[in-house]
Design a protein around this motif. Sequence first.
Motif, short mmCIF file in Angstrom:
data_model
loop_
_atom_site.label_atom_id
_atom_site.label_comp_id
_atom_site.label_asym_id
_atom_site.label_seq_id
_atom_site.Cartn_x
_atom_site.Cartn_y
_atom_site.Cartn_z
N HIS A 76 28.48 44.71 43.20
CA HIS A 76 27.91 45.44 42.07
C HIS A 76 27.68 44.45 40.94
N THR B 281 37.89 44.75 44.52
CA THR B 281 38.54 44.62 43.21
C THR B 281 37.53 44.99 42.13
N GLY B 282 38.02 45.32 40.95
CA GLY B 282 37.11 45.66 39.85
C GLY B 282 36.86 44.44 38.97
N GLY B 283 36.44 44.68 37.75
CA GLY B 283 36.30 43.60 36.79
C GLY B 283 34.90 43.03 36.69
N PHE C 73 31.64 43.01 40.70
CA PHE C 73 32.78 43.13 41.60
C PHE C 73 32.33 43.36 43.04
N GLY D 25 38.96 48.80 36.72
CA GLY D 25 40.06 49.05 37.67
C GLY D 25 39.69 48.78 39.12
N GLY E 141 33.17 49.36 37.11
CA GLY E 141 34.06 48.22 37.38
C GLY E 141 35.42 48.26 36.74
#
Lengths: 211, 418
Positions: free
Chosen positions: B233, B260-262, B239, A111, A109
């Motif tokens: 995920h 998007t990530g995070g 994300f 980026g 996760g």
Amino acid sequence: MIDWCYPLLVWALILGASTRGVQVLFRGLGPRWLPLLACAATFAPVRGLPLGRWLHGYNANFSIPLVAVLLGVILKPWLKRPLFNEQADRASCWFGCVAGMSLYPVALGLGPFDLYSIGWQWPGVACVAAILAVFLIWRENSFGLVLLAAGVAWQVGCLESDNAWDYLVDPLYVALSFIGLILLLRQAARKQKPEAPSSSTKLSAAVSNGS
Amino acid sequence: MTSLTRRSLLMTAAATLWCWPRGDRAVFPSSPFELPSSAENAQRAIARRAEVPRVFSHFIEHHPPLAYAHCPSLCETAGGKIICAWYAGSREGAKDVAVWMSDLDRTDSVADRPISSDAPVDRVPDSEHRTWSPPRVIVDREIAVDDLDRYLRKVGNAVVFADAQKRVWLVYVTIALGGWSGSSLNARCSLDGGATWQPSQRLSLSPFLNVSELVRAAPVRLESGEIGLPIYHECVGQFPEMLWLRPTSDRLTVTKTRLTGGRTFLQPAIVPLVPHRAIAYLRNVSPARRIDYQETTDGGFTWSPPRHLDLPNPNSSVAALRLSSGSVLIAFNDSASSRENLTLAVSLDGINDWKRIAVLDEQPKELFAYPYLIQATDGLIHLAYAWQMKKIRHVAFNEAWVERRLSGEDGSAGERQP
């Protein structure tokens, strides 16, 4: 069919290498063939399925470099010299660490871009693997042959995954690479450091000077 | 053989093996989203004006009842049948949880039995309760273990959808280790509209032991026949992602990209607006307690950074749909702290100026969650959601009803419906 057999064989190698690890830890506990027996246990049927296929539920995509590492551990007592020399070991450890450090934080996760997705693309990870394999083979580093074998496995489709990354790294291989790299660095540091004279040496030197 | 020759041969072999394209290699689709043509839209708009506003509701119930039912999804098969798939068992994550399916045949469907739009949605003639077939198991732990040849602890979220070749697909979660973050995705295909199912296929989507990929929201179809399935995920990071599926006979070839990530967003609900533009509505797990959205203008490969919508989100899933007018309909929990209501709202551009048109359910200390929206070819909109986590509720309505609620002709727009 091959993607059914391959993980079974890798689980056999994992059980064999773990047994060998325990033997080393306890200074040669049990006979030399015990790891082979552990490998064979993977094929024992449990409720209609080989034990290895049950373990398959935990992971099915083991990389080819991991197979090379496990083979090296299991075959060690039978071989006159290690399967891979120190140069190949070093290349393998660096490759596992760099690939793992590049891939896993992003895959978990970090980026907005997923590096794992380029494993499906062309030119992507496959091209990088080709360049690295060619370079290592040119330098006569046998880890290049491992990458060549990974290319064969990728073409044949040994894994459930179609992603080139999965043929090159997996979490177990990355973890072993980190351990291996720490050991290699420690060994290198020891070699570089001049040996400090022990107290008995100092005493004998003083005695000989005095005499 | 000299060392140089040997090395040259090996180098050529390595380069060839890695660079030779694999026949079954997954390819990222470059096709636009499949949308109704402008002629179809115009036809629908005319039909909408002539239509009588209709709204109906059913429960899909287990006999004998099961303690826990959750995560419904809907799809329309080639024969015009509506299929609902969900998971149910003694409790969430129990070993006895199975994916169940029921179908609503159009010949005996709610569309043929209009009810006045003034009727509360929970007042349905007894005959309507019989339109959904008795639920049947399509995947449980034993079936999944048999199909996938490996140890599995439980099954979970499932999404059912049809492809351009009229095959019905079920993408579902299995877990071997841990909780939801240990999920892996699997696919099953039906060639006869959901009557029988082919053996499951494991989808390899993550480099980290292939775990922590889950499915929840409705897929989008591409003009090329490929499918974009929103997934997410949940291990370490949280994300949203897009799974690109290419159906071939009874197998799926997969690739994925990230929205998007995070560690903040889950369960994207994607609404294509024009061929290359879509909006993704995101469940927000952060203390912001707002639905977030992202936009794409390149067919779903790159997405804008998430921004807040002016709609609350109590860390719960949302569903959204593009209407033939171009407006966006959203089903969500209209609260920042609880899932005690399920509300419908409409926005002209899908981003600003949301108008609440109906509250479908509202009861203190109860849960109404995981809405799923589709529009059938006859124009009827089908919504399914988990009702108090005990059964699945199906609500069907047409666009005429949405317009009537929106215009407030029945004096109820923006008001809570009893």
